[in-house]
Design an enzyme around this catalytic site. Structure first.
Site, PDB file in Angstrom:
ATOM      1  N   ASN A  69       0.799  -1.235   0.000  1.00  0.00           N
ATOM      2  CA  ASN A  69       0.000   0.000   0.000  1.00  0.00           C
ATOM      3  C   ASN A  69       0.833   1.288   0.000  1.00  0.00           C
ATOM      4  O   ASN A  69       0.339   2.343  -0.377  1.00  0.00           O
ATOM      5  CB  ASN A  69      -1.018   0.004   1.150  1.00  0.00           C
ATOM      6  CG  ASN A  69      -0.370  -0.015   2.502  1.00  0.00           C
ATOM      7  OD1 ASN A  69       0.814  -0.338   2.623  1.00  0.00           O
ATOM      8  ND2 ASN A  69      -1.123   0.313   3.530  1.00  0.00           N
ATOM      9  N   GLU A 105       5.945  -3.584  11.719  1.00  0.00           N
ATOM     10  CA  GLU A 105       4.708  -2.796  11.734  1.00  0.00           C
ATOM     11  C   GLU A 105       3.663  -3.626  11.013  1.00  0.00           C
ATOM     12  O   GLU A 105       3.719  -3.784   9.799  1.00  0.00           O
ATOM     13  CB  GLU A 105       4.909  -1.448  11.024  1.00  0.00           C
ATOM     14  CG  GLU A 105       5.855  -0.511  11.738  1.00  0.00           C
ATOM     15  CD  GLU A 105       5.346  -0.045  13.092  1.00  0.00           C
ATOM     16  OE1 GLU A 105       4.127  -0.113  13.344  1.00  0.00           O
ATOM     17  OE2 GLU A 105       6.177   0.379  13.908  1.00  0.00           O
ATOM     18  N   CYS A 139      -3.094   0.603   7.143  1.00  0.00           N
ATOM     19  CA  CYS A 139      -3.107  -0.052   8.445  1.00  0.00           C
ATOM     20  C   CYS A 139      -3.739   0.872   9.469  1.00  0.00           C
ATOM     21  O   CYS A 139      -4.298   0.420  10.456  1.00  0.00           O
ATOM     22  CB  CYS A 139      -1.702  -0.446   8.859  1.00  0.00           C
ATOM     23  SG  CYS A 139      -0.615   0.949   8.935  1.00  0.00           S
TER      24      CYS A 139
HETATM   25  N1  LIG Z   1       1.362  -1.347  10.584  1.00  0.00           N
HETATM   26  C1  LIG Z   1       1.655  -0.863   9.388  1.00  0.00           C
HETATM   27  O1  LIG Z   1       2.394   0.118   9.272  1.00  0.00           O
HETATM   28  C2  LIG Z   1       1.094  -1.488   8.148  1.00  0.00           C
HETATM   29  C3  LIG Z   1       0.519  -2.729   8.137  1.00  0.00           C
HETATM   30  N2  LIG Z   1       0.042  -3.259   6.972  1.00  0.00           N
HETATM   31  C4  LIG Z   1      -0.603  -4.560   6.997  1.00  0.00           C
HETATM   32  O2  LIG Z   1      -0.175  -5.321   5.873  1.00  0.00           O
HETATM   33  C5  LIG Z   1      -1.230  -6.072   5.326  1.00  0.00           C
HETATM   34  C6  LIG Z   1      -1.411  -5.791   3.855  1.00  0.00           C
HETATM   35  O3  LIG Z   1      -0.186  -5.607   3.195  1.00  0.00           O
HETATM   36  P1  LIG Z   1       0.456  -6.780   2.332  1.00  0.00           P
HETATM   37  O4  LIG Z   1       1.498  -6.171   1.453  1.00  0.00           O
HETATM   38  O5  LIG Z   1      -0.603  -7.584   1.681  1.00  0.00           O
HETATM   39  O6  LIG Z   1       1.126  -7.636   3.494  1.00  0.00           O
HETATM   40  P2  LIG Z   1       1.985  -8.965   3.393  1.00  0.00           P
HETATM   41  O7  LIG Z   1       2.367  -9.309   4.781  1.00  0.00           O
HETATM   42  O8  LIG Z   1       1.314  -9.963   2.556  1.00  0.00           O
HETATM   43  O9  LIG Z   1       3.284  -8.522   2.563  1.00  0.00           O
HETATM   44  C7  LIG Z   1       4.172  -7.554   3.049  1.00  0.00           C
HETATM   45  C8  LIG Z   1       5.517  -7.772   2.411  1.00  0.00           C
HETATM   46  O10 LIG Z   1       6.050  -9.025   2.818  1.00  0.00           O
HETATM   47  C9  LIG Z   1       6.451  -9.769   1.690  1.00  0.00           C
HETATM   48  N3  LIG Z   1       6.369 -11.187   2.022  1.00  0.00           N
HETATM   49  C10 LIG Z   1       5.371 -12.063   1.786  1.00  0.00           C
HETATM   50  N4  LIG Z   1       5.694 -13.283   2.280  1.00  0.00           N
HETATM   51  C11 LIG Z   1       6.914 -13.172   2.836  1.00  0.00           C
HETATM   52  C12 LIG Z   1       7.786 -14.061   3.526  1.00  0.00           C
HETATM   53  N5  LIG Z   1       7.461 -15.320   3.737  1.00  0.00           N
HETATM   54  N6  LIG Z   1       8.955 -13.593   3.967  1.00  0.00           N
HETATM   55  C13 LIG Z   1       9.309 -12.310   3.773  1.00  0.00           C
HETATM   56  N7  LIG Z   1       8.536 -11.412   3.135  1.00  0.00           N
HETATM   57  C14 LIG Z   1       7.351 -11.837   2.679  1.00  0.00           C
HETATM   58  C15 LIG Z   1       5.522  -9.315   0.601  1.00  0.00           C
HETATM   59  O11 LIG Z   1       6.046  -9.644  -0.677  1.00  0.00           O
HETATM   60  P3  LIG Z   1       5.056 -10.050  -1.894  1.00  0.00           P
HETATM   61  O12 LIG Z   1       4.290  -8.827  -2.220  1.00  0.00           O
HETATM   62  O13 LIG Z   1       5.978 -10.471  -2.945  1.00  0.00           O
HETATM   63  O14 LIG Z   1       4.181 -11.153  -1.377  1.00  0.00           O
HETATM   64  C16 LIG Z   1       5.497  -7.823   0.883  1.00  0.00           C
HETATM   65  O15 LIG Z   1       6.658  -7.206   0.403  1.00  0.00           O
HETATM   66  C17 LIG Z   1      -2.420  -5.701   6.171  1.00  0.00           C
HETATM   67  O16 LIG Z   1      -2.604  -6.661   7.177  1.00  0.00           O
HETATM   68  C18 LIG Z   1      -2.043  -4.398   6.813  1.00  0.00           C
HETATM   69  O17 LIG Z   1      -2.677  -4.084   7.983  1.00  0.00           O
HETATM   70  C19 LIG Z   1       0.144  -2.601   5.810  1.00  0.00           C
HETATM   71  C20 LIG Z   1       0.703  -1.372   5.771  1.00  0.00           C
HETATM   72  C21 LIG Z   1       1.217  -0.723   6.937  1.00  0.00           C
HETATM   73  O1  LIG Z   2       0.963   1.607   5.589  1.00  0.00           O
HETATM   74  C1  LIG Z   2       0.084   2.130   6.224  1.00  0.00           C
HETATM   75  O2  LIG Z   2      -1.076   1.821   6.095  1.00  0.00           O
HETATM   76  C2  LIG Z   2       0.538   3.174   7.102  1.00  0.00           C
HETATM   77  O3  LIG Z   2       1.750   3.042   7.639  1.00  0.00           O
HETATM   78  C3  LIG Z   2      -0.363   4.264   7.348  1.00  0.00           C
HETATM   79  O4  LIG Z   2       0.145   5.418   6.831  1.00  0.00           O
HETATM   80  P1  LIG Z   2      -0.832   6.670   6.733  1.00  0.00           P
HETATM   81  O5  LIG Z   2      -1.504   6.819   8.048  1.00  0.00           O
HETATM   82  O6  LIG Z   2       0.070   7.816   6.416  1.00  0.00           O
HETATM   83  O7  LIG Z   2      -1.796   6.383   5.625  1.00  0.00           O
END
Ligand SMILES: NC(=O)C1=CN([C@@H]2O[C@H](COP(=O)(O)OP(=O)(O)OC[C@H]3O[C@@H](n4cnc5c(N)ncnc54)[C@H](OP(=O)(O)O)[C@@H]3O)[C@@H](O)[C@H]2O)C=CC1
Ligand SMILES: O=C(O)C(O)COP(=O)(O)O
Length: 532
Positions: free
Chosen positions: A205, A300, A334
């Site tokens: 995202n 995170e 998130c």
């Molecule tokens: N707290 C925060 O700041 C944030 C949390 N999120 C959370 O992330 C989720 C959505 O994001 P999403 O990208 O789908 O999350 P994922 O956990 O699916 O993926 C995150 C990253 O991890 C990689 N990845 C996947 N599998 C592995 C593995 N086994 N080992 C190492 N890396 C791996 C992905 O690569 P690939 O794309 O190639 O699978 C991607 O680069 C939601 O749950 C959301 O809440 C999202 C943004 C911010």
């Molecule tokens: O990846 C996310 O979703 C975040 O770390 C949130 O960032 P934002 O509050 O600036 O949208």
């Protein structure tokens, strides 16, 4: 335009984007590529190095048809042995180069490291248009927000350079006579030194912003950096890396390896050459934290950010924040508001105001800068739909009709949600928001704290004393008073409790996290007291 001008060298003749290692753009010996599907057209948009082999595809077929753990494990193993993303040999070379480059970089004066980062920030901002174009095509980010992400990233890099110069330029002097039984005969000088090789894994995202929020602190602190971008968003990230390349960082200091996380992830996160992992994403982070060795982790992860609304709240302010917080980037943040906990006496009014504000949201393509755009993938849309169906079956009130076309889901508010519904607890990462009516503040706090997540939360009230008490009672990394949750401004601390994370982000905290303390103790032959 993406892949042209200064970005020509990052893509090969077959329009497959290369990976970046040892200061060069390279094609993987795997000879394979992975397609990035445009969430709006649902057609392949770009290709990057790495990709699913026939065996990996077969794995999916077998999982679908027979679901046997044995078969899945067997074919995963075969897949791993034959390699699909950037190869293991390529990753090993990247790690070796990163280790060697880091030793020299750590000896580069701090002000020079900062100069490089300022240069990268300026180049990044100069090329905001092609990078934003990738964000629109790869992750369906609305056009204006895509540009904002790149500009915000440039600002983050510059601020990190400035902050690094300030905080890394300072150390501590301790004297021994403050501890009982000691004379003033020992001076302890402590300073912050780099960790070594930092592995950065951001989510889809914010593929640019959440990459630079790891890259810049790592580099200013004297570390080298290996980036594994999200597959969906990889091409935007590769363009961003080219901006760092153009800024003239030493060879091997920054690398970017592509391929599906499910295939390349374990090899990277368990690699002995990695000295720190900074990860943002979903539950994958929990698995990584169990597998990673004894190295610092910054995690995170997901959130179920609650919005508690009291009777005395400014209802217009609440409604606009619920809509902004719940539906920006179609809820794929998130920090999105993911559950509204509203006092029964003002619930009808809030629901009406939110509905009226939602009616003004435009729904359509990211190119047209619509408010609500397609969610990142078909599987994500299916997951969201599953939550909606569950709520329907269990009797939630639908404030709008549920509508979906491909990956595009119209914004939906679900009223009268009860704790037995999945949507009360699970994170849809989509434009669907539940409202739970509460009869006491305690009930709201209880729901918030019963979640396995603890990222952010918010409370709306005109009574600051109540707000502070509620904030203290909420088990979340941050509580916003009278505003929706948000990560920024990017120098604020940003952290999650429970399944939402380990450690704290934000520019200053990330720089500190990517260093360790080194002490040198000067032992005097006899005590010495200043002006004594
Ligand atoms: N707290 C925060 O700041 C944030 C949390 N999120 C959370 O992330 C989720 C959505 O994001 P999403 O990208 O789908 O999350 P994922 O956990 O699916 O993926 C995150 C990253 O991890 C990689 N990845 C996947 N599998 C592995 C593995 N086994 N080992 C190492 N890396 C791996 C992905 O690569 P690939 O794309 O190639 O699978 C991607 O680069 C939601 O749950 C959301 O809440 C999202 C943004 C911010
Ligand atoms: O990846 C996310 O979703 C975040 O770390 C949130 O960032 P934002 O509050 O600036 O949208």
């Amino acid at each position: 335009m993406a892949g042209t001008g200064v970005f020509t060298e990052i893509v090969d003749g077959d329009q497959v984007y290369k990976y970046y290692a040892d200061g060069e753009w390279k094609k993987s010996a795997s000879g394979k590529s992975v397609s990035i599907v445009n969430p709006t057209t649902r057609k392949p948009q770009y290709k990057v190095q790495g990709g699913a082999t026939r065996i990996a595809k077969l794995t999916c077929v077998i999982r679908f048809h027979c679901g046997s753990i044995f078969f899945i494990a067997f074919f995963r193993l075969v897949d791993w042995v034959f390699g699909t993303a950037c190869t293991q040999e390529e990753v090993n070379k990247v790690m070796e180069a990163a280790k060697a480059a880091q030793k020299l970089w750590a000896r580069t004066p701090l002000w020079k490291r900062a100069e490089h980062l300022h240069k990268a920030a300026a180049i990044l901002k100069e090329h905001k248009a092609p990078i934003a174009e990738c964000l629109v095509k790869e992750i369906a980010k609305p056009a204006k927000d895509a540009v904002t992400e790149v500009v915000r990233s440039g600002d983050l890099v510059s601020y990190t350079a400035e902050e690094g110069v300030r905080i890394l330029g300072e150390g501590k002097l301790l004297v021994s006579d403050s501890f009982p039984g000691n004379e003033r005969s020992k001076y302890c000088l402590s300073s912050k030194v780099p960790l070594g090789v930092v592995l950065a894994i951001p989510p889809f995202n914010y593929p640019v912003n959440l990459a630079v929020s790891k890259i810049a602190p790592a580099l200013i602190a004297g570390n080298s950096l290996v980036l594994k971008p999200p597959t969906q968003g990889a091409v935007a990230a590769l363009h961003m890396i080219q901006c760092f390349h153009l800024a003239g960082f030493p060879k091997g200091l920054i690398s970017c390896v592509t391929g599906k996380g499910s295939e390349i992830g374990d090899f990277l996160t368990m690699h002995p050459g990695v000295n720190c992992i900074s990860f943002t994403g979903g539950d994958t982070g929990i698995a990584i934290s169990k597998k990673a060795g004894m190295i610092p982790l910054q995690m995170e992860l997901g959130g179920k950010d609650a919005c508690i609304v009291l009777e005395d709240a400014d209802l217009d302010l609440v409604a606009s924040n619920i809509v902004k917080g719940g539906y920006s980037y179609s809820g794929q943040r998130c920090t999105a508001v993911k559950v509204v906990l509203v006092m029964e006496s003002v619930a009808d009014a809030i629901v009406e105001k939110v509905k009226a504000t939602m009616a003004k949201l435009s729904v359509g393509s990211p190119e047209d800068d619509c408010d609500i755009t397609p969610v990142v993938s078909e599987s994500s849309a299916n997951f969201i739909e599953g939550l909606v169906k569950d709520a329907k079956e269990k009797g939630a009130t639908f404030c709008q009709e549920y509508q979906r076309e491909g990956n595009l889901i119209w914004p939906l508010l679900l009223d009268h949600v009860r704790p037995d519904m999945r949507i009360a607890w699970e994170e849809p990462f989509g434009p669907v928001l539940p409202v739970i009516r509460i009869s006491s503040v305690e009930e709201g706090i209880h729901h918030c704290n019963a979640s396995n997540f603890g990222l952010q939360g918010c409370v709306f009230t005109r009574d600051i004393n109540k707000a502070i008490l509620i904030s203290d009672a909420m088990e979340t990394g941050t509580v916003q008073i009278n505003s929706a949750p948000a990560r920024g401004p990017d120098h604020f601390p940003f952290q999650g409790l429970k399944d939402s994370g380990i450690g704290s982000q934000g520019i200053t905290n990330s720089i500190n996290m990517m260093t360790k303390i080194k002490s040198t103790v000067i032992n005097l032959p006899s005590p010495s007291y200043t002006m004594g």
